[in-house]
Design a protein around this motif. Structure first.
Motif, PDB file in Angstrom:
ATOM      1  N   ALA A 129     -20.316  -3.086 -36.668  1.00 24.59           N
ATOM      2  CA  ALA A 129     -19.794  -4.201 -36.936  1.00 24.59           C
ATOM      3  C   ALA A 129     -19.028  -4.964 -35.904  1.00 24.59           C
ATOM      4  O   ALA A 129     -18.223  -4.386 -34.931  1.00 24.59           O
ATOM      5  CB  ALA A 129     -18.782  -3.847 -38.360  1.00 24.59           C
ATOM      6  N   PRO A 130     -19.147  -6.207 -35.927  1.00 24.72           N
ATOM      7  CA  PRO A 130     -18.725  -6.953 -34.805  1.00 24.72           C
ATOM      8  C   PRO A 130     -16.908  -7.181 -35.199  1.00 24.72           C
ATOM      9  O   PRO A 130     -16.434  -6.836 -36.421  1.00 24.72           O
ATOM     10  CB  PRO A 130     -18.872  -8.496 -35.098  1.00 24.72           C
ATOM     11  N   PRO A 131     -16.059  -7.082 -34.081  1.00 32.10           N
ATOM     12  CA  PRO A 131     -14.666  -7.010 -34.382  1.00 32.10           C
ATOM     13  C   PRO A 131     -14.340  -8.218 -35.233  1.00 32.10           C
ATOM     14  O   PRO A 131     -14.958  -9.394 -35.037  1.00 32.10           O
ATOM     15  CB  PRO A 131     -14.211  -7.005 -32.979  1.00 32.10           C
ATOM     16  N   GLY A 175     -23.492   0.582 -28.003  1.00 34.44           N
ATOM     17  CA  GLY A 175     -23.234  -0.817 -28.968  1.00 34.44           C
ATOM     18  C   GLY A 175     -23.708  -0.213 -30.282  1.00 34.44           C
ATOM     19  O   GLY A 175     -23.586  -1.172 -31.146  1.00 34.44           O
ATOM     20  N   SER A 176     -24.013   0.830 -30.687  1.00 29.44           N
ATOM     21  CA  SER A 176     -24.406   1.222 -32.053  1.00 29.44           C
ATOM     22  C   SER A 176     -23.401   2.413 -32.401  1.00 29.44           C
ATOM     23  O   SER A 176     -22.749   2.935 -31.598  1.00 29.44           O
ATOM     24  CB  SER A 176     -25.872   1.787 -31.956  1.00 29.44           C
ATOM     25  N   ASP A 186     -18.896   5.526 -32.187  1.00 28.91           N
ATOM     26  CA  ASP A 186     -19.500   4.647 -31.241  1.00 28.91           C
ATOM     27  C   ASP A 186     -20.383   5.478 -30.333  1.00 28.91           C
ATOM     28  O   ASP A 186     -19.697   6.843 -29.535  1.00 28.91           O
ATOM     29  CB  ASP A 186     -18.423   3.936 -30.391  1.00 28.91           C
ATOM     30  N   ALA A 210     -12.331 -11.568 -35.930  1.00 28.45           N
ATOM     31  CA  ALA A 210     -11.826 -12.507 -35.278  1.00 28.45           C
ATOM     32  C   ALA A 210     -10.567 -12.922 -35.774  1.00 28.45           C
ATOM     33  O   ALA A 210     -10.510 -13.122 -37.066  1.00 28.45           O
ATOM     34  CB  ALA A 210     -12.749 -13.490 -34.974  1.00 28.45           C
TER      35      ALA A 210
END
Length: 67
Positions: free
Chosen positions: A31-33, A13-14, A9, A35
């Protein structure tokens, strides 16, 4: 101690590639966490074939008549 090469990181945010000595120009979207599911998906109900009078198939719920 040296940080191994890899995607890290970069604070914006990249993810940026660290080559083991310095940051490179290579970036990618983080990658989004994953859920956690709030409600588990309902299980499909088992299929039951409709019993037809006189039907002796395995899916029939009717008991065979004694002979």
């Amino acid at each position: 101690m040296t940080t191994p090469a890899g995607w890290y990181d970069d604070g914006s945010g990249s993810l940026r590639w660290w080559d083991g000595a310095r940051w490179t120009a290579h970036v990618r979207a983080a990658a989004p966490p994953a859920a956690a599911p709030s409600d588990p998906a309902p299980e499909a109900a088992p299929s039951v074939s409709a019993a037809v009078p006189g039907d002796r198939s395995p899916g029939s719920r009717r008991s065979p008549r004694p002979t």
